[in-house]
Design a protein around this motif. Structure first.
Motif, PDB file in Angstrom:
ATOM      1  N   ASP A  34      12.191   2.458   7.389  1.00  0.00           N
ATOM      2  CA  ASP A  34      12.244   1.419   8.425  1.00  0.00           C
ATOM      3  C   ASP A  34      11.927   0.101   7.743  1.00  0.00           C
ATOM      4  OD1 ASP A  34      12.155  -0.170  10.662  1.00  0.00           O
ATOM      5  OD2 ASP A  34      10.209   0.574  11.358  1.00  0.00           O
ATOM      6  N   GLY A  35      12.979  -0.604   7.331  1.00  0.00           N
ATOM      7  CA  GLY A  35      12.774  -1.832   6.572  1.00  0.00           C
ATOM      8  C   GLY A  35      12.111  -1.528   5.237  1.00  0.00           C
ATOM      9  N   GLU A  36      10.930  -2.104   5.000  1.00  0.00           N
ATOM     10  CA  GLU A  36      10.219  -1.866   3.754  1.00  0.00           C
ATOM     11  C   GLU A  36       9.284  -0.660   3.843  1.00  0.00           C
ATOM     12  OE1 GLU A  36       8.217  -5.468   2.767  1.00  0.00           O
ATOM     13  OE2 GLU A  36      10.063  -6.529   2.208  1.00  0.00           O
ATOM     14  N   ASN A  37       9.229  -0.025   4.996  1.00  0.00           N
ATOM     15  CA  ASN A  37       8.374   1.147   5.166  1.00  0.00           C
ATOM     16  C   ASN A  37       9.153   2.412   4.821  1.00  0.00           C
ATOM     17  OD1 ASN A  37       6.249  -0.474   6.206  1.00  0.00           O
ATOM     18  ND2 ASN A  37       7.236  -0.461   8.218  1.00  0.00           N
ATOM     19  N   TYR A  38       8.487   3.297   4.084  1.00  0.00           N
ATOM     20  CA  TYR A  38       9.143   4.523   3.615  1.00  0.00           C
ATOM     21  C   TYR A  38       8.178   5.690   3.748  1.00  0.00           C
ATOM     22  CZ  TYR A  38      10.863   7.955   0.173  1.00  0.00           C
ATOM     23  OH  TYR A  38      11.279   9.099  -0.466  1.00  0.00           O
ATOM     24  N   LYS A  39       8.696   6.812   4.213  1.00  0.00           N
ATOM     25  CA  LYS A  39       7.897   8.033   4.297  1.00  0.00           C
ATOM     26  C   LYS A  39       8.713   9.215   3.799  1.00  0.00           C
ATOM     27  CE  LYS A  39       5.048   6.401   8.146  1.00  0.00           C
ATOM     28  NZ  LYS A  39       4.630   6.601   9.559  1.00  0.00           N
ATOM     29  N   LYS A  40       8.006  10.156   3.197  1.00  0.00           N
ATOM     30  CA  LYS A  40       8.648  11.371   2.704  1.00  0.00           C
ATOM     31  C   LYS A  40       7.747  12.548   3.017  1.00  0.00           C
ATOM     32  CE  LYS A  40      10.102  13.694  -1.580  1.00  0.00           C
ATOM     33  NZ  LYS A  40      10.309  13.530  -3.040  1.00  0.00           N
ATOM     34  N   ALA A  41       8.328  13.627   3.520  1.00  0.00           N
ATOM     35  CA  ALA A  41       7.568  14.838   3.843  1.00  0.00           C
ATOM     36  C   ALA A  41       8.205  16.033   3.153  1.00  0.00           C
ATOM     37  CB  ALA A  41       7.535  15.060   5.350  1.00  0.00           C
ATOM     38  N   VAL A  42       7.376  16.861   2.542  1.00  0.00           N
ATOM     39  CA  VAL A  42       7.819  18.112   1.928  1.00  0.00           C
ATOM     40  C   VAL A  42       7.215  19.250   2.746  1.00  0.00           C
ATOM     41  CG1 VAL A  42       7.852  19.507  -0.167  1.00  0.00           C
ATOM     42  CG2 VAL A  42       7.871  17.005  -0.346  1.00  0.00           C
ATOM     43  N   ILE A  43       8.068  20.139   3.259  1.00  0.00           N
ATOM     44  CA  ILE A  43       7.645  21.157   4.223  1.00  0.00           C
ATOM     45  C   ILE A  43       8.125  22.537   3.785  1.00  0.00           C
ATOM     46  CG2 ILE A  43       7.841  21.943   6.629  1.00  0.00           C
ATOM     47  CD1 ILE A  43       8.405  19.014   7.391  1.00  0.00           C
ATOM     48  N   LYS A  44       7.275  23.536   4.008  1.00  0.00           N
ATOM     49  CA  LYS A  44       7.681  24.921   3.807  1.00  0.00           C
ATOM     50  C   LYS A  44       7.074  25.773   4.916  1.00  0.00           C
ATOM     51  CE  LYS A  44       7.957  28.710   0.517  1.00  0.00           C
ATOM     52  NZ  LYS A  44       7.721  29.175  -0.868  1.00  0.00           N
ATOM     53  N   ASP A  45       7.927  26.476   5.650  1.00  0.00           N
ATOM     54  CA  ASP A  45       7.480  27.378   6.714  1.00  0.00           C
ATOM     55  C   ASP A  45       6.561  26.668   7.711  1.00  0.00           C
ATOM     56  OD1 ASP A  45       8.884  29.455   5.477  1.00  0.00           O
ATOM     57  OD2 ASP A  45       7.151  30.009   4.244  1.00  0.00           O
ATOM     58  N   ASN A  46       6.964  25.460   8.114  1.00  0.00           N
ATOM     59  CA  ASN A  46       6.210  24.670   9.102  1.00  0.00           C
ATOM     60  C   ASN A  46       4.820  24.269   8.627  1.00  0.00           C
ATOM     61  OD1 ASN A  46       8.069  24.278  11.212  1.00  0.00           O
ATOM     62  ND2 ASN A  46       7.682  26.332  12.030  1.00  0.00           N
TER      63      ASN A  46
ATOM     64  N   TYR B  28      11.785  24.758  -0.114  1.00  0.00           N
ATOM     65  CA  TYR B  28      11.098  23.664   0.569  1.00  0.00           C
ATOM     66  C   TYR B  28      12.129  22.733   1.214  1.00  0.00           C
ATOM     67  CZ  TYR B  28       6.820  24.937  -1.940  1.00  0.00           C
ATOM     68  OH  TYR B  28       5.734  25.603  -2.429  1.00  0.00           O
ATOM     69  N   ASP B  29      11.765  22.153   2.333  1.00  0.00           N
ATOM     70  CA  ASP B  29      12.597  21.155   2.999  1.00  0.00           C
ATOM     71  C   ASP B  29      12.003  19.772   2.747  1.00  0.00           C
ATOM     72  OD1 ASP B  29      14.534  22.859   4.441  1.00  0.00           O
ATOM     73  OD2 ASP B  29      12.741  23.569   5.493  1.00  0.00           O
ATOM     74  N   VAL B  30      12.867  18.810   2.486  1.00  0.00           N
ATOM     75  CA  VAL B  30      12.433  17.439   2.221  1.00  0.00           C
ATOM     76  C   VAL B  30      13.054  16.510   3.260  1.00  0.00           C
ATOM     77  CG1 VAL B  30      12.394  15.541   0.577  1.00  0.00           C
ATOM     78  CG2 VAL B  30      12.204  17.900  -0.246  1.00  0.00           C
ATOM     79  N   PHE B  31      12.211  15.700   3.881  1.00  0.00           N
ATOM     80  CA  PHE B  31      12.673  14.747   4.889  1.00  0.00           C
ATOM     81  C   PHE B  31      12.166  13.356   4.527  1.00  0.00           C
ATOM     82  CE2 PHE B  31      12.261  18.869   6.855  1.00  0.00           C
ATOM     83  CZ  PHE B  31      13.453  19.021   7.545  1.00  0.00           C
ATOM     84  N   THR B  32      12.986  12.358   4.741  1.00  0.00           N
ATOM     85  CA  THR B  32      12.577  10.978   4.472  1.00  0.00           C
ATOM     86  C   THR B  32      12.857  10.109   5.691  1.00  0.00           C
ATOM     87  OG1 THR B  32      14.729  10.416   3.509  1.00  0.00           O
ATOM     88  CG2 THR B  32      13.005  11.180   1.991  1.00  0.00           C
TER      89      THR B  32
ATOM     90  N   PRO C  57       0.824  -1.216   0.000  1.00  0.00           N
ATOM     91  CA  PRO C  57       0.000   0.000   0.000  1.00  0.00           C
ATOM     92  C   PRO C  57       0.852   1.258   0.000  1.00  0.00           C
ATOM     93  CG  PRO C  57       0.077  -0.934   2.197  1.00  0.00           C
ATOM     94  CD  PRO C  57       0.841  -1.886   1.306  1.00  0.00           C
ATOM     95  N   THR C  58       0.382   2.272  -0.703  1.00  0.00           N
ATOM     96  CA  THR C  58       1.067   3.560  -0.746  1.00  0.00           C
ATOM     97  C   THR C  58       0.034   4.668  -0.771  1.00  0.00           C
ATOM     98  OG1 THR C  58       2.888   2.591  -2.029  1.00  0.00           O
ATOM     99  CG2 THR C  58       2.754   4.986  -1.975  1.00  0.00           C
ATOM    100  N   VAL C  59       0.332   5.735  -0.062  1.00  0.00           N
ATOM    101  CA  VAL C  59      -0.516   6.928  -0.058  1.00  0.00           C
ATOM    102  C   VAL C  59       0.338   8.117  -0.480  1.00  0.00           C
ATOM    103  CG1 VAL C  59      -1.793   8.542   1.394  1.00  0.00           C
ATOM    104  CG2 VAL C  59      -2.122   6.097   1.679  1.00  0.00           C
ATOM    105  N   SER C  60      -0.215   8.937  -1.367  1.00  0.00           N
ATOM    106  CA  SER C  60       0.468  10.141  -1.831  1.00  0.00           C
ATOM    107  C   SER C  60      -0.483  11.314  -1.666  1.00  0.00           C
ATOM    108  CB  SER C  60       0.885   9.997  -3.299  1.00  0.00           C
ATOM    109  OG  SER C  60       1.396  11.216  -3.809  1.00  0.00           O
ATOM    110  N   ILE C  61      -0.033  12.343  -0.946  1.00  0.00           N
ATOM    111  CA  ILE C  61      -0.889  13.489  -0.644  1.00  0.00           C
ATOM    112  C   ILE C  61      -0.142  14.772  -0.982  1.00  0.00           C
ATOM    113  CG2 ILE C  61      -2.406  14.520   1.092  1.00  0.00           C
ATOM    114  CD1 ILE C  61      -1.680  11.992   2.842  1.00  0.00           C
ATOM    115  N   GLY C  62      -0.820  15.701  -1.623  1.00  0.00           N
ATOM    116  CA  GLY C  62      -0.234  17.001  -1.916  1.00  0.00           C
ATOM    117  C   GLY C  62       0.810  16.945  -3.015  1.00  0.00           C
ATOM    118  N   PHE C  63       1.742  17.889  -2.979  1.00  0.00           N
ATOM    119  CA  PHE C  63       2.773  18.005  -4.013  1.00  0.00           C
ATOM    120  C   PHE C  63       4.057  17.376  -3.488  1.00  0.00           C
ATOM    121  CE2 PHE C  63      -0.234  21.460  -4.632  1.00  0.00           C
ATOM    122  CZ  PHE C  63      -0.564  21.294  -5.972  1.00  0.00           C
ATOM    123  N   ILE C  64       4.385  16.214  -4.046  1.00  0.00           N
ATOM    124  CA  ILE C  64       5.501  15.442  -3.489  1.00  0.00           C
ATOM    125  C   ILE C  64       6.850  15.844  -4.093  1.00  0.00           C
ATOM    126  CG2 ILE C  64       4.118  13.504  -2.724  1.00  0.00           C
ATOM    127  CD1 ILE C  64       5.984  13.178  -5.956  1.00  0.00           C
TER     128      ILE C  64
END
Length: 583
Positions: free
Chosen positions: A518-530, A511-515, A497-504
């Motif tokens: 954890d094993g096969e689990n992956y997350k990515k966040a795109v942030i601007k001004d909190n 913009y700041d990008v954080f990933t 399963p995968t979920v994609s929200i907003g502008f990735i």
């Protein structure tokens, strides 16, 4: 309305409610002390033993006592609005939002949409959803019954149905005509009937079956029949006391005289209306590639007829090509991979990865590798330039821009859709890419409304909400669209399963990008001004509904960079005087 209200000041953190939920919803007996863990920082359920998973599974952290949180059974449940299979439904009398695992298509739209982060995939089955149903077979939910401190209370309010609907004389009965029988049209039927008990409701559509287009790939794979992707009850139209004119094509709309003309069985008929809703959807776009539009054995994946033809042709085809690596193309590929003895499969992707609008390279690569392990050949950064035909007009090859020719005897084209705006030609209804509507879903013509793909929107939840708003206004009530957020997608290919929200993809270097991995689990966040602007979750998609809410409402969160992957509903809730949680 039945719901559990929670009195935080009475909660002692004993977890009796959790144990009760587990015993009610687990099929086997277990030693509870092996999976309930208590430490000085937090209470939580250890789900490492997946056979003991509870529906009341939410983890909330407090400085004081922890409080359990179950499904709120919202007045306007997002999980129902986004469900593409009919698995999530709300009872108009009790208010209970129920989940039917037999209908579930494992699309996880409900998981993504729940603002409380409560719904999640069941790790035991890898496809069902875990959701509290208030133990609806019993008078009192076991968590309430077993709470020793009185912290949990079952609130039950009687819902007044149609209290504002007066007896209508025969001459005042309104005729509502709805063009189209997909999710927008069907939602409108239900909404109108709830608001106007005496209404005459007529549906006119090309279709003769009600089905979810989002689940057509299950028909290709033979995991479901046509009836198996029906998102309402089989006798829905009869239950709503509506009339359905099937296999009919609307030819013209006369907005001045409030009539439509439609053709059925080669005969043209007229139909008068008081209110008209157009939900005629969209058609697959076939790009202007040389010989493509004339070739035989070329199909889009838009309607049930397409899915059936693709399934049957695939059984006898040796070289199958899918043109387009968006959501529809990947659905088609996923369906074909599941067929027995299918021929070679080739996917043509125009970008450097599949699902380029939804996934980054890392998340896309996970799927690409899984499909390649199944024997699929994926051609990236590739564009078709010409289609080659045999003497009978059948497709035999696809030329790509580097000069290579890909052998092909069955082609599935998934290169986008175009709204069916030709239906309003000559009517005076304004259009752009789709029919233009205002916040009430009205067109520029009086008493004519539109909803769904024909307005240019491309996602199921928005089509549902547009239909609800249009139908409410048609019935003389007042409603406006308060949520037009479209940038949310779920996918579940190869059991991942995968979920994609907003502008990735960040627009620039502000913009700041954080990933997080954890094993096969992956997350990515795109942030601007909190403010979170984009989010991907692959593998573990628990609590993603909270991220949807943050992105959709552009909520500013202090120190977001430091804790973006640890955020949960408990960071944003408050408790009303009656003990209910709210954002």
């Amino acid at each position: 309305m039945r719901r559990i209200i929670i009195h935080k000041d009475l909660c002692t953190g004993c977890k009796s409610c959790v144990v009760a939920c587990m015993t009610r919803n687990c099929s086997e007996k277990h030693k509870f002390d092996s999976f309930i863990d208590v430490n000085k920082d937090k209470y939580f359920i250890d789900l490492s033993n997946i056979d003991t998973e509870s529906r009341n599974h939410i983890e909330l952290n407090y400085e004081e006592s922890p409080v359990p949180l179950t499904c709120r059974h919202c007045d306007k449940p997002e999980c129902v609005a986004t469900c593409m299979s009919g698995a999530m439904t709300k009872d108009s009398i009790t208010g209970i939002v129920s989940y039917d695992e037999k209908r579930c298509g494992s699309c996880y739209m409900c998981v993504m949409s729940c603002p409380y982060g409560i719904l999640k995939p069941d790790d035991r089955t890898k496809q069902d959803i875990i959701k509290c149903d208030l133990c609806k077979e019993e008078d009192i939910p076991l968590c309430v019954y077993n709470c020793p401190s009185g912290a949990l209370e079952l609130q039950s309010e009687e819902v007044e149905l149609s209290s504002d609907v007066a007896t209508t004389s025969q001459e005042n009965i309104k005729t509502y005509v709805i063009v189209g029988a997909s999710i927008a049209g069907i939602t409108a039927v239900k909404t109108i009937r709830e608001l106007d008990k005496s209404a005459k409701i007529i549906v006119v559509s090309k279709d003769e079956k009600i089905y979810s287009r989002c689940m057509l790939h299950h028909v290709i794979s033979e995991h479901r029949t046509i009836d198996g992707i029906n998102f309402v009850d089989e006798d829905f139209i009869n239950k709503q006391d509506a009339t359905w004119i099937k296999k009919a094509t609307v030819k013209s709309i006369d907005s001045d005289n409030k009539k439509i003309k439609y053709e059925k069985d080669n005969k043209e008929e007229e139909l008068a209306y008081d209110k008209l809703l157009i939900t005629a959807g969209a058609n697959a776009f076939i790009p202007p590639i040389k010989n493509l539009r004339d070739a035989k054995n070329v199909y889009p994946l838009r309607n049930i007829e397409d899915a059936v033809m693709i399934r049957e042709k695939a059984k006898y085809s040796k070289r199958i090509v899918i043109m387009g690596a968006g959501l529809v193309g990947m659905d088609a590929l996923a369906g074909l991979v599941e067929l027995d003895n299918v021929g070679t499969l080739t996917l043509i992707a125009s970008e450097d990865r599949i699902l380029d609008k939804q996934l980054d390279i890392r998340a896309a690569k996970v799927y690409e590798e899984k499909f390649e392990q199944k024997g699929v050949k994926i051609l990236k950064n590739c564009m078709a330039s010409e289609v080659f035909l045999d003497e009978d007009g059948n497709i035999k090859g696809i030329g790509i821009k580097n000069g290579e020719i890909i052998p092909c005897d069955l082609l599935i084209v998934s290169t986008g859709v175009r709204s069916n705006i030709e239906i309003v030609k000559g009517s005076g209804i304004e259009t752009e890419k789709g029919i233009k509507i205002n916040e009430k879903c009205e067109t520029n013509k009086q008493d004519i409304y539109a909803a769904g793909d024909i307005t240019g929107t491309g996602i199921w939840p928005l089509a549902t909400k547009q239909a609800q708003v249009a139908a409410t206004n048609m019935a003389g009530k007042k409603a406006t669209i308060d949520d037009t957020f479209e940038f949310k997608n779920t996918m579940n290919f190869m059991g991942i399963p995968t979920v994609s929200i907003g502008f990735i993809t960040p627009a620039d270097d502000t913009y700041d990008v954080f990933t997080y991995t954890d094993g096969e689990n992956y997350k990515k966040a795109v942030i601007k001004d909190n403010v979170l602007t984009g989010f991907i979750a692959q593998g573990d998609i628990s609590y993603v509904g909270v991220y949807t809410q943050l992105i959709k409402d552009k909520i500013k969160v202090e120190n977001l960079k430091e804790r973006v992957f640890d955020i949960g509903y408990s960071d944003f809730f408050k408790i009303k005087e009656d003990g209910q949680f709210e954002w």
